[in-house]
Design a protein around this motif. Structure first.
Motif, short mmCIF file in Angstrom:
data_model
loop_
_atom_site.label_atom_id
_atom_site.label_comp_id
_atom_site.label_asym_id
_atom_site.label_seq_id
_atom_site.Cartn_x
_atom_site.Cartn_y
_atom_site.Cartn_z
N LYS A 87 0.36 -1.30 -0.20
CA LYS A 87 -0.28 0.43 0.39
C LYS A 87 0.53 1.10 0.16
CE LYS A 87 -0.78 0.59 4.54
NZ LYS A 87 -1.43 1.16 5.86
N ASP A 88 2.22 1.11 0.78
CA ASP A 88 3.22 2.42 0.86
C ASP A 88 3.73 2.43 -0.67
OD1 ASP A 88 1.72 3.72 2.70
OD2 ASP A 88 2.59 2.42 4.41
N VAL A 89 4.31 1.16 -0.88
CA VAL A 89 4.66 1.27 -2.35
C VAL A 89 4.32 2.53 -3.43
CG1 VAL A 89 6.35 0.15 -3.98
CG2 VAL A 89 5.64 -1.09 -1.95
N GLU A 90 5.34 3.21 -3.66
CA GLU A 90 4.55 4.43 -4.84
C GLU A 90 5.41 3.33 -6.41
OE1 GLU A 90 5.98 8.51 -4.96
OE2 GLU A 90 7.67 7.42 -3.42
N HIS A 91 4.53 3.85 -6.99
CA HIS A 91 3.51 3.14 -8.76
C HIS A 91 2.89 1.77 -8.89
CE1 HIS A 91 5.85 6.43 -9.75
NE2 HIS A 91 6.98 6.64 -8.64
N TYR A 92 2.73 1.94 -7.20
CA TYR A 92 1.97 0.11 -7.08
C TYR A 92 0.16 0.93 -6.48
CZ TYR A 92 1.79 -4.26 -6.21
OH TYR A 92 0.49 -6.26 -5.91
N ASN A 93 -0.51 0.68 -7.15
CA ASN A 93 -1.77 1.06 -6.93
C ASN A 93 -2.81 -0.26 -7.59
OD1 ASN A 93 -0.56 4.09 -6.59
ND2 ASN A 93 -0.62 3.77 -8.77
N TYR A 94 -3.55 -0.20 -6.55
CA TYR A 94 -4.41 -1.54 -6.87
C TYR A 94 -5.46 -0.76 -5.58
CZ TYR A 94 -3.25 -2.52 -1.15
OH TYR A 94 -3.61 -2.34 -0.07
N ASN A 95 -7.01 -1.48 -6.26
CA ASN A 95 -7.86 -1.33 -5.87
C ASN A 95 -8.25 -2.44 -5.67
OD1 ASN A 95 -10.28 0.73 -4.87
ND2 ASN A 95 -11.48 0.53 -6.75
N VAL A 96 -9.42 -3.27 -4.56
CA VAL A 96 -10.40 -4.11 -4.42
C VAL A 96 -12.51 -3.62 -4.18
CG1 VAL A 96 -11.13 -6.86 -3.31
CG2 VAL A 96 -8.94 -5.24 -3.38
N GLU A 97 -12.65 -3.68 -4.50
CA GLU A 97 -13.99 -3.90 -4.59
C GLU A 97 -15.50 -4.54 -4.86
OE1 GLU A 97 -15.15 -0.44 -6.54
OE2 GLU A 97 -14.91 -1.28 -8.63
N VAL A 98 -16.50 -4.91 -3.72
CA VAL A 98 -17.68 -5.98 -4.50
C VAL A 98 -18.62 -5.12 -5.19
CG1 VAL A 98 -19.22 -7.19 -3.85
CG2 VAL A 98 -17.31 -7.17 -2.21
N GLN A 99 -18.96 -4.98 -6.50
CA GLN A 99 -19.74 -4.42 -7.39
C GLN A 99 -20.85 -6.00 -7.56
OE1 GLN A 99 -19.04 -2.72 -10.57
NE2 GLN A 99 -17.38 -1.09 -9.29
N ASP A 100 -22.28 -5.35 -6.38
CA ASP A 100 -23.72 -6.68 -7.58
C ASP A 100 -22.42 -7.76 -6.70
OD1 ASP A 100 -25.36 -4.71 -7.66
OD2 ASP A 100 -24.61 -4.63 -9.58
N ASN A 101 -23.21 -9.32 -7.18
CA ASN A 101 -21.81 -10.30 -6.82
C ASN A 101 -20.37 -9.96 -7.46
OD1 ASN A 101 -23.04 -10.51 -9.36
ND2 ASN A 101 -23.83 -12.26 -9.21
N THR A 102 -20.13 -9.30 -8.02
CA THR A 102 -19.46 -9.14 -8.27
C THR A 102 -17.76 -9.14 -7.40
OG1 THR A 102 -19.61 -9.74 -10.57
CG2 THR A 102 -17.27 -9.22 -10.79
N LEU A 103 -16.18 -8.82 -7.34
CA LEU A 103 -15.42 -8.74 -6.90
C LEU A 103 -14.72 -8.55 -8.16
CD1 LEU A 103 -12.99 -8.77 -4.15
CD2 LEU A 103 -12.32 -10.40 -5.07
N ILE A 104 -13.76 -7.30 -7.54
CA ILE A 104 -13.21 -6.55 -8.77
C ILE A 104 -11.76 -6.01 -8.44
CG2 ILE A 104 -12.81 -4.91 -10.76
CD1 ILE A 104 -16.37 -5.22 -10.47
N SER A 105 -10.90 -6.10 -8.92
CA SER A 105 -9.26 -6.08 -8.00
C SER A 105 -8.85 -6.25 -9.25
CB SER A 105 -9.07 -7.82 -7.69
OG SER A 105 -7.54 -7.02 -7.41
N THR A 106 -7.92 -5.00 -9.11
CA THR A 106 -7.55 -4.12 -10.17
C THR A 106 -5.99 -3.37 -9.80
OG1 THR A 106 -8.28 -1.63 -9.59
CG2 THR A 106 -9.31 -2.70 -11.56
#
Length: 153
Positions: A87-106
């Motif tokens: 999380k504190d590493v620059e230039h390493y970005n991630y997002n994890v979320e749940v939308q309806d019945n789908t987990l989306i990780s970017t």
């Protein structure tokens, strides 16, 4: 004199193409779709590279589960725990979320700017891909393909 100009133009063009084209950014796309026991996974990876070295990676992983929101939250917690050390590493970005019945990780990683030594400190297993501060395209492709992911340049 006219022939000399033609020769110089041709030599200049050859040098331009010989030195410039190898530095052109290209993209390899890797994908896999799975369906098991009411769980669908759609994995998509875009790998930007120059010559044989990875520059950036953008991943989108979607897991869809029919009806079991508790299981989806468990998966979300697991994925977040996996990425938390970065999380504190620059230039390493991630997002994890749940939308309806789908987990989306970017995830987006800029390997031209990231501190690869820090990545190795976080997880020494990163050393399987990071060599001399860089990731070779063929090494990453092999890692994806060993996981059943299909890659196309």
């Amino acid at each position: 004199m006219r022939n000399l100009k033609k020769v110089l133009v041709v030599v200049s063009l050859v040098l331009l193409f010989a030195t410039g084209c190898g530095n052109e950014m290209k993209t390899m796309t890797c994908t896999r779709k799975m369906n098991q026991n009411g769980m669908n996974a759609d994995l998509h990876y875009e790998v930007d590279y120059k010559k044989d070295t990875v520059s950036k990676v953008k991943t989108t992983e979607k897991i869809t589960i029919d009806g079991d929101s508790e299981l989806l939250e468990t998966y979300k917690n697991t994925v977040e725990t996996t990425y938390a050390p970065y999380k504190d590493v620059e230039h390493y970005n991630y997002n994890v979320e749940v939308q309806d019945n789908t987990l989306i990780s970017t995830v987006e990683i800029d390997y031209e700017k990231i501190d690869t030594k820090k990545m190795l400190e976080i997880d020494s297993a990163n050393g399987q891909l990071i060599k001399d501060g860089k990731i070779k395209l063929e090494d990453l492709k092999s890692a994806y393909e060993s996981a059943g992911i299909t890659c196309e340049k």
